[in-house]
Design a protein around this motif. Structure first.
Motif, PDB file in Angstrom:
ATOM      1  N   PHE A 127       0.855  -1.182   0.000  1.00 45.80           N
ATOM      2  CA  PHE A 127       0.000   0.000   0.000  1.00 45.80           C
ATOM      3  C   PHE A 127       0.896   1.238   0.000  1.00 45.80           C
ATOM      4  O   PHE A 127       1.721   1.413   0.892  1.00 45.80           O
ATOM      5  N   PRO A 135       1.362   5.048   0.560  1.00 42.51           N
ATOM      6  CA  PRO A 135       0.671   6.134   1.269  1.00 42.51           C
ATOM      7  C   PRO A 135       0.567   7.415   0.450  1.00 42.51           C
ATOM      8  O   PRO A 135      -0.296   8.248   0.718  1.00 42.51           O
ATOM      9  N   ALA A 156      -3.649   4.535  -2.274  1.00 41.52           N
ATOM     10  CA  ALA A 156      -3.499   3.434  -1.318  1.00 41.52           C
ATOM     11  C   ALA A 156      -4.773   2.615  -1.192  1.00 41.52           C
ATOM     12  O   ALA A 156      -4.730   1.433  -0.870  1.00 41.52           O
ATOM     13  N   LEU A 157      -5.897   3.252  -1.431  1.00 40.86           N
ATOM     14  CA  LEU A 157      -7.167   2.556  -1.266  1.00 40.86           C
ATOM     15  C   LEU A 157      -7.807   2.259  -2.619  1.00 40.86           C
ATOM     16  O   LEU A 157      -9.012   2.386  -2.797  1.00 40.86           O
ATOM     17  N   LEU A 212      -8.191  -3.700  -3.552  1.00 44.87           N
ATOM     18  CA  LEU A 212      -8.921  -4.262  -2.421  1.00 44.87           C
ATOM     19  C   LEU A 212      -9.823  -5.415  -2.844  1.00 44.87           C
ATOM     20  O   LEU A 212      -9.974  -6.396  -2.111  1.00 44.87           O
ATOM     21  N   LEU A 222       2.987  -1.265   4.405  1.00 38.40           N
ATOM     22  CA  LEU A 222       2.889   0.135   4.008  1.00 38.40           C
ATOM     23  C   LEU A 222       4.239   0.517   3.406  1.00 38.40           C
ATOM     24  O   LEU A 222       5.215   0.746   4.118  1.00 38.40           O
ATOM     25  N   GLN A 233      -6.457   4.920   7.971  1.00 36.62           N
ATOM     26  CA  GLN A 233      -7.395   4.937   6.842  1.00 36.62           C
ATOM     27  C   GLN A 233      -7.369   3.619   6.084  1.00 36.62           C
ATOM     28  O   GLN A 233      -8.418   3.080   5.710  1.00 36.62           O
ATOM     29  N   ILE A 234      -6.165   3.094   5.852  1.00 37.64           N
ATOM     30  CA  ILE A 234      -6.043   1.826   5.124  1.00 37.64           C
ATOM     31  C   ILE A 234      -6.653   0.691   5.934  1.00 37.64           C
ATOM     32  O   ILE A 234      -7.416  -0.135   5.401  1.00 37.64           O
ATOM     33  N   GLU A 255     -10.438   0.833   5.941  1.00 38.18           N
ATOM     34  CA  GLU A 255     -11.001   0.410   4.664  1.00 38.18           C
ATOM     35  C   GLU A 255     -10.924  -1.114   4.509  1.00 38.18           C
ATOM     36  O   GLU A 255     -11.861  -1.748   4.010  1.00 38.18           O
ATOM     37  N   LEU A 256      -9.822  -1.694   4.952  1.00 42.70           N
ATOM     38  CA  LEU A 256      -9.681  -3.147   4.878  1.00 42.70           C
ATOM     39  C   LEU A 256     -10.676  -3.846   5.800  1.00 42.70           C
ATOM     40  O   LEU A 256     -11.268  -4.866   5.430  1.00 42.70           O
TER      41      LEU A 256
END
Length: 403
Positions: free
Chosen positions: A183, A185, A189-190, A195, A213, A231-232, A235-236
């Motif tokens: 991921f 940054p 990343a998202l 995903l 990361l 944030q990552i 989201e995961l």
């Protein structure tokens, strides 16, 4: 005579001193399978069993959005500039990076010949055109026991790939021993595509996934880094397939002595993960070797038992065939001979064959003549036809058993 002395054998040849025990074990196990004369694969083929030789190296697939540092990590691990790096989408296909005796580049089908375990990828139209392999002579770290798979950089939006990239990466991940998810940054990343693939891989082979990361040193302050990681992770964790306990995401970046950073670099843990997987691969290979040997032995025993049963059945069939053939020939001859003998006087037969044999012939043919006289005249023609059909059936049975 002094010129004829044989050179002394080297106790520790060069090859054995530069290879690790794990490398030798994996190589020797692989040789046991592919040996042209007594290899397990060849023996199994002769028994109708298909075996795949174990890999001599572990497969580490690295995936993530574009510009996540995948190629940079591979170059750092190998300590050689093999893969292109940059902000643009440099890797558009799948590239195998492995060690060898000389520097080479392979494409398409040549890559699949080198890695037969990945032949199922032929199901994905267009993938072979974007397959390549880079062979390096580097011996750094554990590279001699590792094959990296660099995957296409993933992006959302209107980006069109020349093949089904989601399913292709999933198929690669199922075959790999480890799947590293990077991921970035500073980038996307998202990325939803990333995903989605990670979630699909988690359902099939979640134990192989490792999250990192990457480029952690490019984030400004520690608070910014923590915010990005949160944030990552959030989201995961929103995804049911990825919401697991004990979730870890170490921060890694490529060390640069000219650009020091206060960020904790856990890139050495990545190397430890690879080394641990190598040790597990040795154990798995030895277990697989034992299973395949037992399979070959059991198949040989079953084949020998079946051969004994077939041999016994063949002997019985040969006897039945011989008996039916003899009856098919002997019965009509006896029938015809009986009528011929009945026309001769006893004295004439005694003169021809002798008194003892003549009595036996008269007795045998007399039974046939007696049975014939016992049959009514109206039924005699039907008897001859039935008798002929019976003799023909005996020949048919003889031919049937002879098969």
């Amino acid at each position: 005579m002094s010129g004829c002395k044989k050179p002394r054998a080297v106790a520790n040849p060069l090859e054995s001193t530069i290879t690790t025990p794990s490398e030798r074990i994996l190589k020797e196990c692989h040789t046991l399978y592919i040996d042209n004369e007594n290899g397990l694969v060849k023996m199994a083929e002769s028994l109708g069993v298909r075996l795949l030789p174990p890999r001599k190296k572990i497969i580490v697939m690295i995936m993530g959005n574009h510009s996540a540092g995948k190629s940079s990590f591979i170059n750092w691990y190998v300590e050689e500039h093999i893969q292109k790096t940059g902000v643009a989408i440099e890797t558009q296909g799948f590239t195998f990076i492995t060690s060898g005796r000389k520097r080479e580049s392979l494409t398409g089908n040549a890559t699949l010949h080198l890695y037969p375990h990945f032949r199922p990828l032929l199901e994905f139209k267009g993938v072979t055109d974007y397959l390549s392999a880079e062979i390096s002579t580097s011996k750094q770290k554990k590279f001699s026991l590792v094959t990296f798979v660099d995957t296409p950089g993933l992006v959302d939006g209107d980006m069109v790939y020349p093949f089904d990239v989601n399913n292709a990466i999933t198929s690669f991940g199922e075959q790999a021993d480890l799947v590293f998810v990077f991921f970035d940054p500073m980038g996307q990343a998202l990325c939803k595509r990333t995903l989605n693939i990670v979630e699909k891989l988690s359902e099939k082979c979640g134990d192989k996934l490792r999250f990192y990361l990457s480029k952690a040193d490019e984030v400004g302050r520690e608070t910014d880094r923590q915010r990005v990681m949160m944030q990552i992770v959030q989201e995961l964790c929103r995804r049911p397939g990825l919401n697991k306990c004990g979730f870890e995401m170490p921060t890694i970046y490529i060390p640069n002595s000219q650009k020091p950073s206060r960020c904790i670099n856990q890139i050495d843990e990545v190397c430890e993960t690879i080394e641990k997987s190598i040790n597990q691969a040795v154990q798995k290979t030895l277990d697989q070797l034992e299973k395949d040997c037992n399979l070959v032995i059991s198949t040989i025993n079953h084949t020998l038992e079946q051969d004994r049963v077939n041999a016994s059945c063949n002997r019985s069939n040969r006897f039945n065939s011989f008996l039916c053939a003899v009856l098919g020939i002997f019965l009509p001859l006896l029938f015809i001979l009986s009528f011929i003998i009945s026309t001769l006087a006893p004295e004439e037969l005694d003169t021809l064959v002798g008194e003892g044999l003549a009595k036996m012939i008269y007795f045998s043919t007399g039974i046939v003549v007696y049975l014939w006289d016992w049959i009514p005249e109206d039924w005699q023609i039907w008897f001859v036809l039935t008798f002929g059909a019976l003799c023909y059936f005996m020949f048919f049975l003889a031919k049937y058993f002879a098969r």
